[in-house]
Each structure stands twice: as structure tokens, then as C-alpha cells.
Design an enzyme around this catalytic site. Sequence first.
Site, short mmCIF file in Angstrom:
data_model
loop_
_atom_site.label_atom_id
_atom_site.label_comp_id
_atom_site.label_asym_id
_atom_site.label_seq_id
_atom_site.Cartn_x
_atom_site.Cartn_y
_atom_site.Cartn_z
N CYS A 70 0.85 -1.18 0.00
CA CYS A 70 0.00 0.00 0.00
C CYS A 70 0.89 1.25 0.00
CB CYS A 70 -0.90 0.01 1.23
SG CYS A 70 -2.25 -1.19 1.18
N HIS A 113 -5.95 -1.53 -1.98
CA HIS A 113 -5.62 -2.82 -1.35
C HIS A 113 -6.70 -3.87 -1.56
CE1 HIS A 113 -3.77 -5.49 1.69
NE2 HIS A 113 -5.01 -5.75 2.05
N ASN A 170 0.28 -14.33 -9.33
CA ASN A 170 -0.34 -15.35 -8.50
C ASN A 170 -1.45 -14.66 -7.71
OD1 ASN A 170 1.70 -17.17 -9.22
ND2 ASN A 170 2.99 -16.56 -7.49
N HIS A 196 -2.49 -7.72 -1.30
CA HIS A 196 -2.59 -6.56 -2.20
C HIS A 196 -2.47 -7.02 -3.65
CE1 HIS A 196 -2.18 -2.08 -2.52
NE2 HIS A 196 -1.83 -2.44 -3.74
N HIS A 219 -1.10 -7.62 -6.91
CA HIS A 219 0.25 -7.43 -7.44
C HIS A 219 0.68 -8.66 -8.22
CE1 HIS A 219 1.22 -10.01 -4.02
NE2 HIS A 219 2.44 -10.17 -4.52
N GLN A 250 4.53 -10.35 -10.28
CA GLN A 250 5.99 -10.36 -10.17
C GLN A 250 6.61 -10.50 -11.55
OE1 GLN A 250 7.61 -12.73 -6.76
NE2 GLN A 250 5.50 -13.46 -6.58
#
Length: 353
Positions: free
Chosen positions: A73, A116, A156, A167, A169, A171
Site C-alpha cells: 500500500c 488494497h 499469483n 494486495h 500485485h 511479479q
Amino acid sequence: MKKTSTRLADGRELVYYDLRDDTVRDAVDRRPLERTVTTSEVRRDPLLGDSVAVASHRQGRTYHPPADQCPLCPSDGERLSEIPDSAYDVVVFENRFPSLAGDSGRCEVVCFTSDHDASFADLSEEQARLVLDAWTDRTSELSHLPSVEQVFCFENRGAEIGVTLGHPHGQIYAYPFTTPRTALMLRSLAAHKDATGGGNLFDSVLEEELAGERVVLEGEHWAAFVPYAAHWPYEVHLYPKRRVPDLLGLDEAARTEFPKVYLELLRRFDRIFGEGEPPTPYIAAWHQAPFGQLEEFEGVTRDDFALHLEFFTIRRTSGKLKFLAGSESGMNVFINDVPPERAAERLREVASS
């Protein structure tokens, strides 16, 4: 898109990607962090010929923090996070607990939104396009690092997958080798090219799937289908109709259409198990051509490879997960409980009105 690069207190790179060109990013990371120390090492398995990353420092990574302590966040007053600014559109930064680092590659975190409680499926088309542009830019930047041979952008989602931060996101892993799964594709590509006198296997697969019964959705520039030999109960492959080796090769028309197609696919996955079910856990994985040499795959060039996204859930039905047991984990032979034709039919049934 405006791109602003800065550094965190421990020296890691952080990049803001903003929708507005007049956005100013001058917030400073005020945390008293020491420089990151990693112990990442890549070891090659002499029997299987693949590689394993050994990264013992990851045992200490952040694990299911409460929402008010989420490190992804924006920073808020004295609550300081990985993102120094008080808001952001999309942000990318070097992972504090990377699986790959230094001569062994690089790992980055991609935060899709500062909200979030959102998910990728909640993004607007404009926001989703910004994420695509960020993936493309990072692919370009990481491909120029001397230790990097292949760039893998992925997401994922869900605790069932093993996600430790709620949150929204994803990679990016930048590997110092060609990954085993990509190597298998390249060998099949080379064999098909030789057997057909120059034919392209990806083109053949896409042509056959578009003529069949497993198409889930189709646009002018993208097509999504459940593959003939799907490994997972609900698995979809998303291809641009014009073959390109990586995200950098997409033209403006494909980039413009992508958000609409991809967001629709994500939203369908959240509906396949019916009302009242928790959000569908999934893995979304971009497959791009390696940037290294391909001599071992005789006759194959980067341009023969087809960029595509493989998207799947480990949930096989309401309240039940698909576990990788003896056959899958021990011998890499998957057993699928849901016929791919039925999975495609179900994903068509839950189309948005």
C-alpha cells in the site's frame, strides 16, 4: 505513460508508471533500512538438466501481514511501506526477498493499483493498459542486463496459490537461463519446423483451436481458448493473432484491444463456480521468447516463438482444489478431472451480459 525511476532507502530500484504526464514523484523512502543482502544461488540438476534457485534469505520474508501493515500500500503519514508516495497508478520495484539476484538474475514486484481491496479484474481498461505498458517496459529493461536470458511476467492470486500478500500485485522474474518449460516448447517448435519443411507449430495450434470447439472468446487481435491437452481443470491460453516473440512486438492495435479481452477473461473466471464462492485463485503467466542464444534448438529463431499468456486456476469445482500429487509431482504427468471441451463451454456460459 510517464515513467519515474527512484531508489528505496536500501538501494533497490523503484519505478512509478503514471497515467498523467504531469505527475510528480519526489517522495523519499524514510525507512531506516540497511542495504539488502541476498544469498541467491542457481544450481543445475545433473540428471534432469534443469536449474534450481536456492535462496535461504526468503525464509524471513513478510508473511500475511494485517491490511493496515501491507508493504504494498502507499505510505501514509508515519506508516511507511515499500512505496514512499501517498498514492500511485502502477509501481514496480526490486523484490526485497528475491529468489534471483545479482549474477543469478533479478526479481521485481509489480503493484497493479494502490487499492488494497481491489483485484486485477477490478481495473479499468485504461489501468490495465498501463500494466501492460509496464510489463513491456520492464521486459525491455531487464533484457539488457548481462545476467538475464529470459523475462517472465506473472501474477499469483489467492492464498490457495501460496500468495502471502493480499494486495493486488504480480511479479517479474528475470532468469539467467532458458526455463525448462520454454525449452520444451522450443524443442517441439524445432521438431515441427523440420518435419513440415519450415512450418510454425504455434501458428498451427492457434489455427486448429480457432476452428474448434474450445474457443472461449475472440477479438480482432486476440484469441482465448482452452487447449486440447489442458493440464488444469480450467486453463485458458490467450494469444495475439499476429505472432510476435515478446511483449515488445505487440503493435498498437493489439495493445489497445488487450485490456478489454483480458479483463473479460478474468471476470469470467470469477464466475465459473457460481455466486457466493470466494474469488477464484489463479496463475497468469506470460510466455516470451528467451533473449539468449538458441543454438541448441536447431533451426529455431526468436521470431519463431509466439508470445502468449497461460491462465489457470487450481480450483477444480466448488470448494475443491486440484492438488499435484504422485503422478503430477513425481512424474510430471498431469491428470485433468474436467474435459477441456466442458471447461470451454462453462467459460462461454458465464460471459458478461
